[in-house]
Design a protein around this motif. Structure first.
Motif, PDB file in Angstrom:
ATOM      1  N   HIS A 241       0.835  -1.193   0.000  1.00 51.30           N
ATOM      2  CA  HIS A 241       0.000   0.000   0.000  1.00 51.30           C
ATOM      3  C   HIS A 241       0.874   1.248   0.000  1.00 51.30           C
ATOM      4  CE1 HIS A 241      -3.736  -2.200   0.726  1.00 51.30           C
ATOM      5  NE2 HIS A 241      -3.128  -2.879   1.669  1.00 51.30           N
ATOM      6  N   ALA A 242       0.451   2.257  -0.764  1.00 52.12           N
ATOM      7  CA  ALA A 242       1.138   3.548  -0.731  1.00 52.12           C
ATOM      8  C   ALA A 242       0.532   4.467   0.306  1.00 52.12           C
ATOM      9  CB  ALA A 242       1.061   4.212  -2.106  1.00 52.12           C
ATOM     10  N   SER A 243      -0.580   4.067   0.896  1.00 50.39           N
ATOM     11  CA  SER A 243      -1.278   4.917   1.858  1.00 50.39           C
ATOM     12  C   SER A 243      -0.439   5.172   3.103  1.00 50.39           C
ATOM     13  CB  SER A 243      -2.593   4.255   2.286  1.00 50.39           C
ATOM     14  OG  SER A 243      -3.144   4.898   3.419  1.00 50.39           O
ATOM     15  N   PRO A 244      -0.393   6.443   3.574  1.00 51.00           N
ATOM     16  CA  PRO A 244       0.332   6.724   4.811  1.00 51.00           C
ATOM     17  C   PRO A 244      -0.475   6.388   6.062  1.00 51.00           C
ATOM     18  CG  PRO A 244      -0.575   8.756   3.923  1.00 51.00           C
ATOM     19  CD  PRO A 244      -0.904   7.678   2.933  1.00 51.00           C
ATOM     20  N   GLN A 245      -1.720   5.948   5.878  1.00 56.76           N
ATOM     21  CA  GLN A 245      -2.588   5.724   7.032  1.00 56.76           C
ATOM     22  C   GLN A 245      -2.425   4.328   7.636  1.00 56.76           C
ATOM     23  OE1 GLN A 245      -4.432   8.145   8.474  1.00 56.76           O
ATOM     24  NE2 GLN A 245      -3.380   9.427   6.965  1.00 56.76           N
ATOM     25  N   TYR A 246      -2.390   3.314   6.794  1.00 59.40           N
ATOM     26  CA  TYR A 246      -2.298   1.939   7.284  1.00 59.40           C
ATOM     27  C   TYR A 246      -1.314   1.161   6.420  1.00 59.40           C
ATOM     28  CZ  TYR A 246      -6.437   2.844  10.119  1.00 59.40           C
ATOM     29  OH  TYR A 246      -7.314   3.360  11.047  1.00 59.40           O
ATOM     30  N   ASP A 247      -0.784   0.096   6.999  1.00 62.45           N
ATOM     31  CA  ASP A 247       0.126  -0.780   6.277  1.00 62.45           C
ATOM     32  C   ASP A 247      -0.377  -2.207   6.435  1.00 62.45           C
ATOM     33  OD1 ASP A 247       2.225  -1.525   4.729  1.00 62.45           O
ATOM     34  OD2 ASP A 247       3.745  -1.365   6.278  1.00 62.45           O
ATOM     35  N   GLY A 248       0.124  -3.075   5.636  1.00 62.38           N
ATOM     36  CA  GLY A 248      -0.272  -4.468   5.722  1.00 62.38           C
ATOM     37  C   GLY A 248      -0.001  -5.163   4.405  1.00 62.38           C
ATOM     38  N   LEU A 249      -0.151  -6.461   4.407  1.00 56.54           N
ATOM     39  CA  LEU A 249       0.067  -7.234   3.194  1.00 56.54           C
ATOM     40  C   LEU A 249      -1.130  -7.061   2.261  1.00 56.54           C
ATOM     41  CD1 LEU A 249       1.437 -10.453   4.904  1.00 56.54           C
ATOM     42  CD2 LEU A 249       2.758  -8.580   3.885  1.00 56.54           C
TER      43      LEU A 249
ATOM     44  N   GLY B 160       8.922   6.928   8.009  1.00 58.37           N
ATOM     45  CA  GLY B 160       7.977   6.958   9.125  1.00 58.37           C
ATOM     46  C   GLY B 160       7.184   5.679   9.217  1.00 58.37           C
ATOM     47  N   PHE B 161       6.561   5.475  10.369  1.00 56.64           N
ATOM     48  CA  PHE B 161       5.863   4.206  10.611  1.00 56.64           C
ATOM     49  C   PHE B 161       4.463   4.403  11.179  1.00 56.64           C
ATOM     50  CE2 PHE B 161      10.379   3.282  10.757  1.00 56.64           C
ATOM     51  CZ  PHE B 161      10.466   2.213   9.878  1.00 56.64           C
ATOM     52  N   ARG B 162       3.882   5.571  10.984  1.00 52.69           N
ATOM     53  CA  ARG B 162       2.537   5.763  11.524  1.00 52.69           C
ATOM     54  C   ARG B 162       1.555   4.782  10.892  1.00 52.69           C
ATOM     55  NH1 ARG B 162       0.463  11.777  11.962  1.00 52.69           N
ATOM     56  NH2 ARG B 162       2.067  11.787  13.571  1.00 52.69           N
ATOM     57  N   ASN B 163       1.754   4.436   9.622  1.00 48.13           N
ATOM     58  CA  ASN B 163       0.872   3.452   8.997  1.00 48.13           C
ATOM     59  C   ASN B 163       0.987   2.092   9.684  1.00 48.13           C
ATOM     60  OD1 ASN B 163       3.473   3.061   8.053  1.00 48.13           O
ATOM     61  ND2 ASN B 163       2.885   2.665   5.946  1.00 48.13           N
ATOM     62  N   VAL B 164       2.197   1.737  10.107  1.00 49.26           N
ATOM     63  CA  VAL B 164       2.384   0.486  10.845  1.00 49.26           C
ATOM     64  C   VAL B 164       1.721   0.585  12.218  1.00 49.26           C
ATOM     65  CG1 VAL B 164       4.083  -1.099  11.839  1.00 49.26           C
ATOM     66  CG2 VAL B 164       4.530  -0.033   9.630  1.00 49.26           C
ATOM     67  N   TYR B 165       1.888   1.736  12.876  1.00 51.05           N
ATOM     68  CA  TYR B 165       1.319   1.906  14.209  1.00 51.05           C
ATOM     69  C   TYR B 165      -0.209   1.860  14.157  1.00 51.05           C
ATOM     70  CZ  TYR B 165       6.063   3.609  15.166  1.00 51.05           C
ATOM     71  OH  TYR B 165       7.418   3.736  15.276  1.00 51.05           O
ATOM     72  N   ASN B 166      -0.791   2.490  13.143  1.00 49.90           N
ATOM     73  CA  ASN B 166      -2.248   2.425  12.984  1.00 49.90           C
ATOM     74  C   ASN B 166      -2.694   0.985  12.770  1.00 49.90           C
ATOM     75  OD1 ASN B 166      -3.276   5.075  13.255  1.00 49.90           O
ATOM     76  ND2 ASN B 166      -2.523   5.626  11.232  1.00 49.90           N
ATOM     77  N   SER B 167      -1.978   0.275  11.924  1.00 51.86           N
ATOM     78  CA  SER B 167      -2.341  -1.112  11.644  1.00 51.86           C
ATOM     79  C   SER B 167      -2.175  -1.993  12.879  1.00 51.86           C
ATOM     80  CB  SER B 167      -1.480  -1.655  10.500  1.00 51.86           C
ATOM     81  OG  SER B 167      -1.732  -0.949   9.307  1.00 51.86           O
ATOM     82  N   ALA B 168      -1.102  -1.753  13.627  1.00 50.17           N
ATOM     83  CA  ALA B 168      -0.868  -2.543  14.845  1.00 50.17           C
ATOM     84  C   ALA B 168      -1.994  -2.342  15.852  1.00 50.17           C
ATOM     85  CB  ALA B 168       0.466  -2.158  15.469  1.00 50.17           C
ATOM     86  N   SER B 169      -2.523  -1.128  15.923  1.00 49.59           N
ATOM     87  CA  SER B 169      -3.625  -0.872  16.855  1.00 49.59           C
ATOM     88  C   SER B 169      -4.885  -1.615  16.439  1.00 49.59           C
ATOM     89  CB  SER B 169      -3.907   0.633  16.947  1.00 49.59           C
ATOM     90  OG  SER B 169      -4.440   1.135  15.731  1.00 49.59           O
ATOM     91  N   VAL B 170      -5.063  -1.810  15.133  1.00 51.94           N
ATOM     92  CA  VAL B 170      -6.217  -2.558  14.625  1.00 51.94           C
ATOM     93  C   VAL B 170      -6.024  -4.056  14.848  1.00 51.94           C
ATOM     94  CG1 VAL B 170      -7.450  -3.229  12.521  1.00 51.94           C
ATOM     95  CG2 VAL B 170      -6.872  -0.823  12.918  1.00 51.94           C
TER      96      VAL B 170
ATOM     97  N   CYS C 224      -2.258   6.288  18.124  1.00 52.92           N
ATOM     98  CA  CYS C 224      -2.936   5.383  17.202  1.00 52.92           C
ATOM     99  C   CYS C 224      -3.827   4.397  17.955  1.00 52.92           C
ATOM    100  CB  CYS C 224      -1.912   4.623  16.360  1.00 52.92           C
ATOM    101  SG  CYS C 224      -0.998   5.665  15.197  1.00 52.92           S
ATOM    102  N   MET C 225      -3.385   3.959  19.119  1.00 56.99           N
ATOM    103  CA  MET C 225      -4.207   3.069  19.928  1.00 56.99           C
ATOM    104  C   MET C 225      -5.501   3.751  20.366  1.00 56.99           C
ATOM    105  SD  MET C 225      -1.196   1.340  22.266  1.00 56.99           S
ATOM    106  CE  MET C 225      -2.295   0.355  23.304  1.00 56.99           C
ATOM    107  N   ALA C 226      -5.429   5.053  20.612  1.00 58.17           N
ATOM    108  CA  ALA C 226      -6.617   5.812  21.033  1.00 58.17           C
ATOM    109  C   ALA C 226      -7.556   6.061  19.863  1.00 58.17           C
ATOM    110  CB  ALA C 226      -6.191   7.133  21.658  1.00 58.17           C
ATOM    111  N   GLY C 227      -7.025   6.054  18.643  1.00 61.62           N
ATOM    112  CA  GLY C 227      -7.852   6.359  17.479  1.00 61.62           C
ATOM    113  C   GLY C 227      -8.316   7.801  17.524  1.00 61.62           C
ATOM    114  N   ASN C 228      -9.564   8.016  17.175  1.00 64.72           N
ATOM    115  CA  ASN C 228     -10.127   9.368  17.196  1.00 64.72           C
ATOM    116  C   ASN C 228     -11.011   9.590  18.414  1.00 64.72           C
ATOM    117  OD1 ASN C 228      -8.980  10.038  14.658  1.00 64.72           O
ATOM    118  ND2 ASN C 228     -10.633   8.915  13.627  1.00 64.72           N
ATOM    119  N   LYS C 229     -10.817   8.770  19.442  1.00 67.12           N
ATOM    120  CA  LYS C 229     -11.737   8.798  20.576  1.00 67.12           C
ATOM    121  C   LYS C 229     -11.168   9.440  21.829  1.00 67.12           C
ATOM    122  CE  LYS C 229     -13.852   4.473  18.981  1.00 67.12           C
ATOM    123  NZ  LYS C 229     -14.157   3.053  19.341  1.00 67.12           N
TER     124      LYS C 229
END
Length: 1119
Positions: free
Chosen positions: A140-148, A615-625, A662-667
């Motif tokens: 994925h090229a997205s900066p939001q999430y990563d994954g296979l 950067g790894f924010r996409n990884v951190y977001n994915s890890a929280s999911v 990222c663990m908190a999300g938008n909450k």
């Protein structure tokens, strides 16, 4: 073999191109708003795991949040693609009906529904999770999430962004047994109809093994031919010789979908749904193409259809049916004809498209993985590469012509050409032969023997996690065969082989007998690799697995006593077919994820310690999911506690803050906020004392108490950012190394030392001087010192006085002056609290080493012993608060110049620049270096710093001619917007995004440095138009760095002045304060005032006189 990391080198042309791409606003692609996405599943033990995979994709935003996701197990085995479709449609309509408040199944919900049904299909011999979850060489090229990226992700994109965009509400059904490739520029010639089959042009030669549509003169489907001879396909050929191939995708409009839905209450068709089976009906097998679609064709008679002449898996008569079954199917087909023959089916030919059927041949799978046809789809948010999310370290060699996906290769691992390695964790001395396919293989290094493990050429080696229900265990099993083997071919055939050797050779070499593999009752035609009980699962006394696989492939010889053969025979073995049936999908997905995050952790640590720009924010977001945040936090703790660099530690703590956010999300609320809770003070104290390891451990211990709720996670994140600020201060304080004041002449008592400075405007490059960016990336800023209304607006007076105290006066044009008197050392100890009256002036005495707060001597004694009395100081700035003209840092430079001179010391402007960096860290206000360069040096300067610690800054005189300086001053206009600049939150956001290595921020930083140098050339060339262009580009970059810095007032001023200017930009970070511009005509102050007066809402805007100050800091001593 080095660790594999992808990053771009710093190249001027590439930076410009990257910047242009990053600011280009492409129009968003049309997307289908699905009502529901359904995945059918023949193996009910996989249902929960597959549902989780869909939900993870939805949580990451790849599927819209409000889409209904369902994994529907087939009601019985072998219900066929048609039966699975009808059952899935019933299930999803029932679900939609309930969501809409109905108490019964209501077909009306189909009127506005867009439903996608994907069939999981049969097991696939080359990916343990099947074709639909086969991992592809793309990320994925997205900066939001990563994954296979699996094939299901490309299916969803093809349907959502291409095929279904123009379609009315209805139901789409897709097979996942093939890959459909549609070029990015391909047109979808959609014409709405009752039923539509997607097709692409192909050759008769290829389609003889697959399906072809025959089209009548009116454009309707006349017949569906499957596995016909090439000669029989001539009637289907188009003018170019191609034929419309069956690609497994069909659309039904609401009417046809409603008709299919009605079958759940029409015996015997209800038997292919769970409701029919729950009602006691015998199971019914229906083919989607030859039982459901075929009645809609125009060239088939009712007699032929009902008789079953065109039924069966490939459109051929069903074999070995019982009399009862034949009668039941005849009734079913009669009803299908009656209900569906009134509808007509068209095709939608996608010119330029292609398809690849995923066969059981390993050679075809390998070919596809080395050059995947899906790359032709051209999805902008997918990046294809032969190495995807993999870590390779050690002395091994990996050929350039390989594909490696989600794998860790450490040690002496060699991968020969044209091999595919996916989901493998390999350690030690391992050789993988060419043309091999290795999947889910785990090999730990045997450290004592250092034995080399050789896998031969052209092999398929796979690791399976299987679930044995009766034993309630999930063993790990290895399988092997050759890429030339046909796993379904009977062993008696002369062309049949195992591990690319004839069966006879294999049996003679190993001592295995046919009875060992197939027993005595299995028919010869069924004795295949698929059915051979070849692969050991358990042994009573020995560990089994890798040795047996090496032995089976011929890489490990047995001893004279046939030890391996005996162990193999006495083990409990399964066939490949059984292993595929028992596959534990949940365990396999989890193993892939665990490996993914292990590799991510390794790369995170590597990037942080080597200070790379990723950067790894996409990884951190994915890890929280996906539940891997704690794993990452522990790795980050280890990095932060083990480094000796405050810069690396600061970045690592900021990354921990990002993980928590990222663990908190938008909450959990806003990330910016206070960070002084007493619970964290102990850990902060360790960091202040530079006891890094203990401090990081204390932070981690406290963190555990803040993980329970989103709001607590955000508050914890703020405190980690606060901890990072402590270390940033320590990193910037290394600049003190370049502040070396010399002994001078002590002025006479009661004689004032006056220091005055110009203001400054940043012409290009700002933000690159801001810590930590300046010492992690390197900075360059073009700066101009300014006289405002003909005067230097910033100044300080200092003198020695007889009384051993320190008297401070902070003057202001808008408020009463503040007076502070320090008689004791304790009166100075609050210097680090920036809002304390006189904090800057107090800190200057500490920074200049005039006062030692740690000394046992009192303040009075220190002053009398060293200076014969105390000091009095006055400071002023005639600029509005939050001006953006750098007044705070410039005032700090003036204060240092004055206090050093009053104390009998001297320091050049370059030393003072570094002194201000240190002083502002003492104040805990932070700050970069561009302001003090402009105020202390004056003129036109290019400030530069390298990406290193200790932090060193150089101010380069651009040596602009007097004539051009005057020309610039004549065209310069300076406007106070009337609004105070609020930079604090802007700064926090920029630093946060920098630490996250937001790609846009990194690209913009590269561009800012390049623009500063370009701007410097414009100055030396005397090119006002180029300078104006730089100003406009610079403002766009500032907005990119800090979204929200362009207020409505700023927009209005720029709109009014743009036709009359060469370039406009806000000073400093933006958001308020001063704007500067280069006008097309000289002496435009009056004109600008008149233009602004015509615009409502700009009543508070003020135009100032401004010109270049060539002198910078001016220090005079009273006679």
């Amino acid at each position: 073999m080095e660790s594999h990391h992808i990053f771009s080198t710093f190249n001027e042309e590439e930076v410009k191109k990257a910047w242009a791409r990053s600011v280009g606003m492409a129009s968003p692609a049309r997307r289908v708003k699905w009502t529901a996405i359904v995945l059918t599943c023949a193996n009910k033990t996989h249902t929960q795991a597959l549902q989780k995979e869909l939900e993870i994709r939805q949580a990451k935003g790849y599927i819209d949040r409000d889409v209904i996701l369902l994994t529907v197990e087939d009601p019985k085995s072998n219900v066929g693609s048609g039966g699975a479709t009808i059952n899935a449609l019933l299930t999803v309509v029932e679900f939609i009906s309930a969501r809409k408040g109905y108490t019964v199944i209501n077909p009306d919900v189909l009127e506005d529904a867009k439903i996608l049904i994907l069939h999981h299909g049969r097991p696939y011999g080359y990916d343990t999770c099947g074709r639909v979850f086969m991992t592809l060489p793309v990320h994925h090229a997205s900066p939001q999430y990563d994954g296979l990226v699996d094939t299901i992700d490309t299916y969803l994109k093809i349907f959502t962004e291409k095929l279904a965009v123009k379609a009315d509400p209805g139901v789409w059904i897709g097979s996942t047994d093939m890959l459909l490739s549609i070029p990015i520029d391909a047109e979808i010639p959609w014409e709405q109809s009752e039923a539509i089959a997607i097709t692409v042009p192909s050759t008769p030669q290829y389609c003889k093994d697959h399906g072809v549509f025959k089209i009548d003169t009116q454009g309707f489907v006349e017949d569906i031919l499957y596995k016909e001879k090439v000669g029989n396909l001539e009637s289907c050929q188009r003018s170019d010789g191609s034929v419309p191939s069956v690609v497994g995708i069909v659309y039904f409009n609401e009417a046809v979908a409603g008709k299919l839905l009605s079958f759940y209450m029409k015996p015997p068709l209800d038997a292919c749904t769970y409701m029919g089976l729950d009602s006691g009906q015998p199971p019914l097998q229906l083919s989607l193409y030859f039982d459901v679609l075929l009645p809609m064709t125009t060239g088939l008679s009712e007699t032929d259809f009902v008789s079953g002449e065109r039924s069966g898996t490939f459109g051929k008569p069903m074999q070995q049916e019982s009399s009862e079954s034949r009668t039941n199917m005849a009734l079913a087909r009669s009803l299908l004809w009656k209900e569906l023959h009134g509808y007509r089916m068209r095709t939608c030919m996608v010119e330029g498209g292609s398809f690849l059927y995923l066969t059981d041949l390993a050679s075809e799978h390998k070919k596809m993985m080395l050059a995947c046809p899906l790359e032709r789809c051209g999805f902008k948010d997918l990046i294809w590469s032969n190495i995807i999310h993999s870590c390779m370290e050690g002395e091994g060699q990996v050929d350039d012509k390989v594909t490696i996906i989600n794998s860790r290769l450490q040690g002496e691992v060699t991968v020969a050409a044209r091999s595919v390695v996916s989901h493998c964790d390999l350690h030690g001395r391992i050789n993988i032969g060419r043309d091999s396919v290795i999947t889910c293989l785990n090999v730990e290094e045997v450290s004592k023997k250092k034995r080399t493990i050789n896998f031969g050429e052209g092999l398929v080696i796979q690791g399976y996690h299987i679930y044995l229900k009766t034993l309630r265990t999930s063993p790990y099993v290895l399988t092997v065969h050759g890429r030339f083997d046909n796993i379904k071919a009977p062993s008696w055939k002369s062309t049949s082989s195992f591990c690319n050797e004839p069966w006879l050779v294999v049996l003679n070499r190993t001592g295995i007998t046919k009875e060992d593999l197939w027993g005595t009752e299995l028919e010869n035609d069924n004795q295949t690799i698929l059915t051979a009980k070849m692969f050991p699962v358990f042994h009573a006394t020995d560990v089994i697995g890798l040795r047996e696989i090496l032995w089976l492939q011929g890489q490990l010889a047995d001893d004279g006593e046939r030890t391996i053969l005996k162990r193999w025979r006495t083990s409990w073995r399964l066939s490949l077919e059984e292993i595929q049936t028992f596959t534990d999908a949940g365990k396999i997905f989890e193993q892939r994820r665990e490996l993914f995050y292990n590799i991510s952790n390794h790369e995170i640590c590597n990037v942080l310690t080597k200070q790379q720009h990723k950067g790894f924010r996409n990884v951190y977001n994915s890890a929280s999911v996906e539940g891997y945040s704690q794993t990452i936090l522990k790795s980050l703790d280890e990095v932060a506690s083990s480094t000796r660099s405050p810069g690396i530690a600061a970045r690592t703590l900021a990354n921990i803050a990002d993980v928590l956010g990222c663990m908190a999300g938008n909450k959990g609320g806003l990330r910016s906020g206070p960070a002084a809770n007493k619970s964290w003070s102990k850990a902060f104290g360790y960091l202040e004392a530079k006891d890094l390891a203990v401090g990081v451990a204390a932070l981690a211990k406290e963190r555990e108490r803040w993980l329970g709720r989103p709001d607590l996670l955000v508050r914890a994140a703020r405190h980690y950012e606060g901890a990072a600020q402590i270390l940033i201060r320590q990193a910037v304080m290394t600049a003190k190394e370049f502040f070396n004041p010399q002994q001078g002449t002590l002025p006479r008592i009661n004689k004032w030392v006056t220091a005055e400075c110009p203001a400054r405007i940043d012409i290009s490059g700002g933000w690159s001087d801001t810590p930590p960016i300046t010492y992690e990336h390197g900075g360059a800023v073009t700066i101009v010192g300014l006289l405002i209304n003909g005067k230097r607006p910033i100044g300080v007076k200092a003198r020695r006085i007889p009384e051993p105290v320190i008297k401070l006066e902070i003057c202001s044009d808008t408020a009463e002056s503040q007076y502070v008197e320090c008689k004791e050392l304790s009166d100075l100890e609050d210097y680090y609290q920036p809002h304390t009256p006189g904090a800057l002036l107090k800190a200057s005495f500490v920074c200049a080493d005039i006062v030692d707060l740690m000394s046992s001597k009192s303040l009075a004694k220190q002053l009398l012993d060293n200076y014969g009395g105390g000091f009095e100081m006055q400071s002023w700035s005639n600029m509005p608060t939050g001006s953006g003209l750098g007044t705070s840092s410039i005032l700090a430079g003036a204060v240092m110049g004055a206090v050093l001179t009053a104390g009998g010391k001297t320091c050049d402007p370059e030393g003072l620049v570094h002194a201000v960096l240190y002083l502002e860290q003492l104040l805990t206000t932070g700050g970069g270096w561009q302001d003090q360069i402009g105020g202390l040096f004056g003129g036109v300067r290019l400030g530069v710093s390298e990406a290193q610690l200790p932090l060193k800054v150089e101010a380069i005189d651009l040596q602009v001619s007097e004539r051009y300086v005057q020309k610039f001053s004549d065209r310069l206009v300076l406007i106070y917007t009337g609004k105070t600049r609020l930079a604090r939150n802007l700064l926090q956001d920029v630093i946060r995004n920098w630490y996250a290595r937001n790609p846009h921020i990194v690209t913009t930083e590269d561009a800012l440095v390049m623009l500063a140098r370009e701007c410097g050339r414009a100055f030396t060339d005397g090119d006002l138009e180029a300078l104006g262009s730089c100003a406009n580009k610079y403002w766009e970059m500032k907005k990119r760095m800090a979204p929200g810095c362009e207020t409505l007032v700023i927009q209005r001023i720029m709109e009014v002045l743009r036709p009359h200017s060469l370039g406009l930009c806000m000073a400093g970070a933006g958001g308020g304060g001063f704007m500067w511009g280069i006008m097309k005509e000289p002496s435009s102050k009056d004109k600008v005032e008149k233009l602004l007066a015509t615009v409502e809402g700009l009543e508070d805007a003020v135009v100032y006189e401004a010109c270049v100050d060539q002198s910078g800091l001016s220090i005079s001593i009273e006679e």
